[in-house]
Structures are given as C-alpha cells and as structure tokens.
Motif scaffolding. Structure first.
Motif, PDB file in Angstrom:
ATOM      1  N   CYS A   1      -5.762   2.468  -5.457  1.00 18.82           N
ATOM      2  CA  CYS A   1      -4.719   2.191  -6.451  1.00 18.82           C
ATOM      3  C   CYS A   1      -4.709   0.727  -6.892  1.00 18.82           C
ATOM      4  CB  CYS A   1      -3.354   2.583  -5.908  1.00 18.82           C
ATOM      5  SG  CYS A   1      -2.744   1.440  -4.655  1.00 18.82           S
ATOM      6  N   THR A   2      -5.464  -0.107  -6.251  1.00 13.40           N
ATOM      7  CA  THR A   2      -5.636  -1.540  -6.586  1.00 13.40           C
ATOM      8  C   THR A   2      -4.427  -2.420  -6.232  1.00 13.40           C
ATOM      9  OG1 THR A   2      -4.807  -1.512  -8.871  1.00 13.40           O
ATOM     10  CG2 THR A   2      -7.131  -0.975  -8.582  1.00 13.40           C
TER      11      THR A   2
ATOM     12  N   ILE B   1      -1.805   2.023   4.597  1.00 18.04           N
ATOM     13  CA  ILE B   1      -2.962   1.622   5.410  1.00 18.04           C
ATOM     14  C   ILE B   1      -3.252   0.133   5.245  1.00 18.04           C
ATOM     15  CG2 ILE B   1      -4.051   3.879   5.419  1.00 18.04           C
ATOM     16  CD1 ILE B   1      -5.928   2.814   3.205  1.00 18.04           C
TER      17      ILE B   1
ATOM     18  N   CYS C   1       0.833  -1.219   0.000  1.00 14.82           N
ATOM     19  CA  CYS C   1       0.000   0.000   0.000  1.00 14.82           C
ATOM     20  C   CYS C   1       0.860   1.259   0.000  1.00 14.82           C
ATOM     21  CB  CYS C   1      -0.933  -0.007   1.209  1.00 14.82           C
ATOM     22  SG  CYS C   1      -1.949   1.479   1.245  1.00 14.82           S
ATOM     23  N   PRO C   2       0.708   2.131  -0.996  1.00 16.81           N
ATOM     24  CA  PRO C   2       1.541   3.336  -1.050  1.00 16.81           C
ATOM     25  C   PRO C   2       1.145   4.386  -0.020  1.00 16.81           C
ATOM     26  CG  PRO C   2      -0.005   3.336  -2.869  1.00 16.81           C
ATOM     27  CD  PRO C   2      -0.187   2.032  -2.167  1.00 16.81           C
ATOM     28  N   THR C   3      -0.015   4.187   0.636  1.00 11.92           N
ATOM     29  CA  THR C   3      -0.366   5.142   1.697  1.00 11.92           C
ATOM     30  C   THR C   3      -0.248   4.490   3.075  1.00 11.92           C
ATOM     31  OG1 THR C   3      -2.728   4.650   1.560  1.00 11.92           O
ATOM     32  CG2 THR C   3      -1.939   6.433   0.193  1.00 11.92           C
TER      33      THR C   3
ATOM     34  N   ILE D   1      -6.226  -2.199   4.356  1.00 14.63           N
ATOM     35  CA  ILE D   1      -7.563  -2.147   3.763  1.00 14.63           C
ATOM     36  C   ILE D   1      -8.552  -2.983   4.565  1.00 14.63           C
ATOM     37  CG2 ILE D   1      -7.187  -4.067   2.152  1.00 14.63           C
ATOM     38  CD1 ILE D   1      -9.155  -0.845   1.421  1.00 14.63           C
TER      39      ILE D   1
HETATM   40  S1  SF4 Z   1      -6.245   0.523  -2.909  1.00 18.67           S
HETATM   41 FE1  SF4 Z   1      -6.129   1.743  -1.045  1.00 18.67          FE
HETATM   42  S2  SF4 Z   1      -5.657   0.303   0.567  1.00 18.67           S
HETATM   43 FE2  SF4 Z   1      -5.261  -0.749  -1.362  1.00 18.67          FE
HETATM   44  S3  SF4 Z   1      -3.102  -0.419  -1.692  1.00 18.67           S
HETATM   45 FE3  SF4 Z   1      -4.128   1.237  -2.766  1.00 18.67          FE
HETATM   46  S4  SF4 Z   1      -4.239   2.910  -1.279  1.00 18.67           S
HETATM   47 FE4  SF4 Z   1      -3.713   1.050  -0.151  1.00 18.67          FE
END
Ligand code: SF4
Ligand code: SF4
Length: 488
Positions: A315-316, A302, A298-300, A304
C-alpha cells in the motif's frame, strides 16, 4: 524474548508512535493481527501522508468513479460493464457476451490469469496496493471517513478505551450510520453489475412484494460490505484473498516489492538530537532510526523491516512514513521503497527474467487468440435442432416436412430479420406463426420452423442438411442438421 522487548542493541520505539509492540524475532510465528492466544488484535494505523499516498488517492478517485459509473455508462446502448448472471448476459466495454461465447470467456480468463502471473512476477502486489477494490474502499474511503470522524490512531485508541458517554455514542453512531449507508451504495452497485440498471430500478420503484429475492440480495450485500469494512478489514486480505497466498510461488529475487533497504538501514538505533549522518556512520549505525513510523502506518500491522511478508498489500504507507523521517534527519528518501531483493543486495536494476519471458510468450499467444476470437465472433448465433420426439409429416404438393426448434441470439443492438435457407439440397424453410422471424437486439429469440422437401431429393431415411442463416439478406453462417424421411 517478550513481545515488547526490543532487539539487542536497539532502543524501544517511542510509545506515542507505536501501533503495537513488535518482536523482531517471532514475527513468523503468529499473525500481526492476532494475539498469542489467537484473539483479534485491533489495528489503529496512523493516517499516511506523502507523495505515494497522494498519488494513490488520485488513482482511487478515478477507479471509484469507474466502479460506480460502470453499469450506468453506455456504449452504443449497452452498459460499459455488466455481469447479468440471471439473464446470462455480460457486457464488457459495451459488447454483449452470451453463454454461447464460453470459449471466448475461457480464453479471457486464461489471459487474465496469465496476465496476473507475469504482472505479479514482475511487479509483485502492485495490484493490491493501487487497484484492488478492497484496498481502495478500505483505505481510501472507509478509513478516511474514520479518520475524519474519530481522528487519527491515538484518538481512535483513546475513544475505544474510554467508557461509554454521550460523545462516544454520538461519534460511533455517526460513523456506523455512514458506513452502513456507504455499504448500501456499494451493495447496490454490485447488484447493478449483476442484474442491470433496469431491474434494479424496478426493484426500487415497484411493489416490494414482487421483488423479495432482489430485496433480500440488497440487504445481504449491504450487511456483507458493512461487515467487511467496519469489522473484518485487513483480514479479508490475510485470510480470504487467495492472491496473497499464491504470490509466494510467483515472487522471486527480481520481483519489485515494497522493501526495506537493510544494507542501508541496519545498525538501527534512535537518532540523537544534533547527530549528523556522518556521526551515525562513524558510530556504525545505519539510516534506520528505529522510529517505527513504518509500522505505525501499516494497515496490516506488519513491520516491513522483517522482509517480504504475505500480509503486505504493497500500500506504500510505510514508504511515505519513512520518506518523511528521512527528510527530517537529512538522509535521502527510499530507505523503504519499491525495489527487488537483487536490487537491494547487489544494486541490480529491475530485470526482464527468463521466467517473465516465458510468461510473456504465453500471454502474447493468449491475447492473440482472444483478439482472433473477438474479431471472428459472429453477430448472430443460432441453434437449429429437430423438435424432440417428432418424425416427418406430409405437407402440401406431395412434400414431407420436419419440425425444428430454432434459437437465435442477436448480439447486435438492432432488430434483425432472420431468414433460413436450405443450402445443400432443394427444400424450403417455413417459419411457423409469423410471415417473418425477427430477432430483437441483444436478445435471445426462439421460434419453430418446418423444413419441407420433395421425397425424391432425400438421400435415405436421414438426409444431412446445411441451413444458411441470413440476417438482412446477408448470410451470417451455416448450421448443420438432419432431415428424417420415410425409409425407401
Ligand atoms: S506496503 Fe506493506 S508493509 Fe508497508 S504499510 Fe503497506 S502493507 Fe504495511
Ligand atoms: S520509518 Fe524508516 S527509519 Fe523509521 S523505523 Fe521504519 S524504516 Fe526505520
């Protein structure tokens, strides 16, 4: 519970795959990218791999191509896209728009925002994951270069932790020189959007002392993009972008988001070698093997599995990561997938809700208005104003004249001969200083004219006039003004 302590009944994820330790209980109390005392927690997301990542890569090449080529592609001589704030000329799909098209612009903006509302209500942050320039440049350009130069997340983490050496200096220097060069290219592309190709070309080729402001912007944009992509990164989405903030007002339980199927996954526990899906179910375990691969990519930063979160840019990457895990343990893909909350809770398909219908109605009305305004937009826009402070003057043959200032915007590409005729009273218009008034294509032209009238044709001290504007012998439109004469 300590940050790294796992939830009761689960095993801690393997260290080698974890970007950061996750506490499932307190994720709402602080940002994934900040420590408890508020300092930045640098993320080392693993490089995603999978079908979604591949499709996003293809999509990003197309969009990057359009972004860089946009100001250089010409349609009937005009740029595909240009927002020249200095000359106040805007080109969209090769059509030039002026400040006088403000109503059109306002309707376009309203349409855009209504479009965003309905799109977000239906599809969540699909825009962020697939088309947002920030995500595309960060994840598909800068991050990929970083993987190429420094290696995947573990190698990056090890490099950062290692003491300075010739190797580390070489790697870091190459990366940042490349980042700066790319930022320079992006900054210049933004500049071309703002001032057009011709002006950028003259900044680059002319004496720099003549273009200090332009060069200043070039440097500022380069440093800005470098700071964003080299350091600020996911914080641009979390702290700066308003879209993520107002999504909470737009999303509902029918919105499509990247979601973890908790009904299928919970009872998460690591997968044991030789354990079949049937054995797991019999032991009361779900499909989630608690491998934390979805967090690692996850680039942020978090998880999920904690549900929809503001930081998620859709971002999938976690969908790909989890699909890979499901493939390996022989379970169907889609434990993390595009779905609505109702889809996961009740198995409902994505629906067109009443809220979406309302937004769609507003959007249709705005689009219709926009199309109407575009279709009825005239090729020539004119302002015809009496010269400030002037009264009437005596002219030949006992006539009297008034002086006017005329501004004509020619929105076509070609030069137009412009004529003015008094439509509602006998009178004539004389262009000063030239036998004919020519308005160059896509330019604002100015001139002064005299309107001459016989005093017997005046209606009093002030006579309303209708002036016909003719281009190439064809009346484009009529403007209203007034003629000042002597008091009778
Ligand atoms: S879709 Fe959302 S939770 Fe999944 S990797 Fe990307 S930013 Fe993270
Ligand atoms: S990648 Fe899938 S299986 Fe692994 S922790 Fe995430 S949701 Fe569970």
């Amino acid at each position: 519970m300590k940050i790294s302590e796992p939830r009761e009944g689960t095993s801690p994820p393997p260290e080698s795959t974890v970007t950061r330790a996750v506490n499932w209980e307190d994720f709402r109390e602080h940002l994934a990218t900040a420590t408890r005392d508020g300092r930045r927690r640098w993320l080392y997301p693993k490089q995603p791999a999978g079908r979604w990542y591949r499709w996003r890569t293809w999509m990003s090449w197309v969009l990057i191509g359009v972004m860089f080529a946009g100001p250089f592609i010409r349609i009937q001589g005009n740029p595909l896209l240009m927002f020249n704030l200095i000359e106040r000329r805007f080109s969209i799909l090769g059509r030039i728009f002026w400040p006088q098209d403000a109503i059109l612009f306002a309707v376009a903006m309203l349409t855009f925002f209504a479009g965003i509302m309905i799109f977000t209500t239906a599809f969540g942050r699909l825009w962020c994951g697939w088309t947002c320039p920030q995500t595309i440049m960060m994840e598909m350009v800068f991050r990929k270069l970083e993987y190429w130069i420094e290696g995947d997340s573990q190698a990056q983490r090890a490099l950062d932790a290692a003491p300075w050496s010739a190797r580390k200096l070489r790697i870091k220097l190459s990366k940042h020189v490349l980042f700066l060069t790319l930022s320079f290219l992006i900054g210049n592309t933004l500049l071309v959007y703002l001032i057009g190709t011709d002006q950028l070309f003259s900044i680059v080729t002319d004496d720099p002392r003549n273009h200090l402001v332009g060069l200043g912007f070039m440097v500022a944009f380069t440093l800005l993009f470098y700071a964003i992509f080299a350091r600020f990164r996911e914080q641009a989405c979390t702290f700066i972008c308003p879209y993520g903030r107002f999504q909470s007002a737009l999303l509902d339980e029918n919105t499509m988001v990247v979601a973890y199927d908790h009904r299928r996954g919970e009872g998460r526990t690591p997968w044991r070698r030789g354990q079949s899906p049937e054995m797991r179910r019999a032991e009361g375990h779900g499909d989630c093997v608690n491998c934390n691969q979805c967090v690692a990519v996850c680039p942020t930063g978090i998880d999920i599995r904690n549900g929809v979160q503001m930081e998620c840019v859709n971002c999938t990457a976690c969908m790909d990561a989890c699909d890979g895990v499901m493939d390996r343990i022989g379970r169907p893909r889609g434990l993390v997938r595009y779905a609505s909350l109702n889809g996961i809770q009740r198995g409902e398909p994505l629906r067109f809700t009443s809220r979406m219908k309302l937004y769609a109605g507003v959007l249709t009305a705005l689009i219709s208005l926009f199309v109407f305004l575009v279709l009825t937009r005239t090729d020539v826009e004119t302002t015809f104003l009496r010269a400030p402070g002037s009264l009437f003057q005596a002219a030949a043959e006992g006539r009297i004249s008034n002086l006017y200032t005329v501004k004509v915007i020619n929105k076509t590409r070609g030069e137009l001969p412009i004529e003015f005729r008094v439509e509602n009273r006998p009178g004539r218009v004389v262009v000063l200083g030239a036998p004919q008034f020519l308005a160059s294509g896509n330019r604002l032209a100015e001139t002064s004219v005299l309107v001459e009238m016989d005093p017997k044709d005046l209606l009093g001290a002030t006579t309303p006039l209708h002036i016909g504007i003719y281009a190439g012998g064809r009346r484009i439109h009529t403007v209203k003004t007034a003629f000042v004469g002597p008091r009778s």
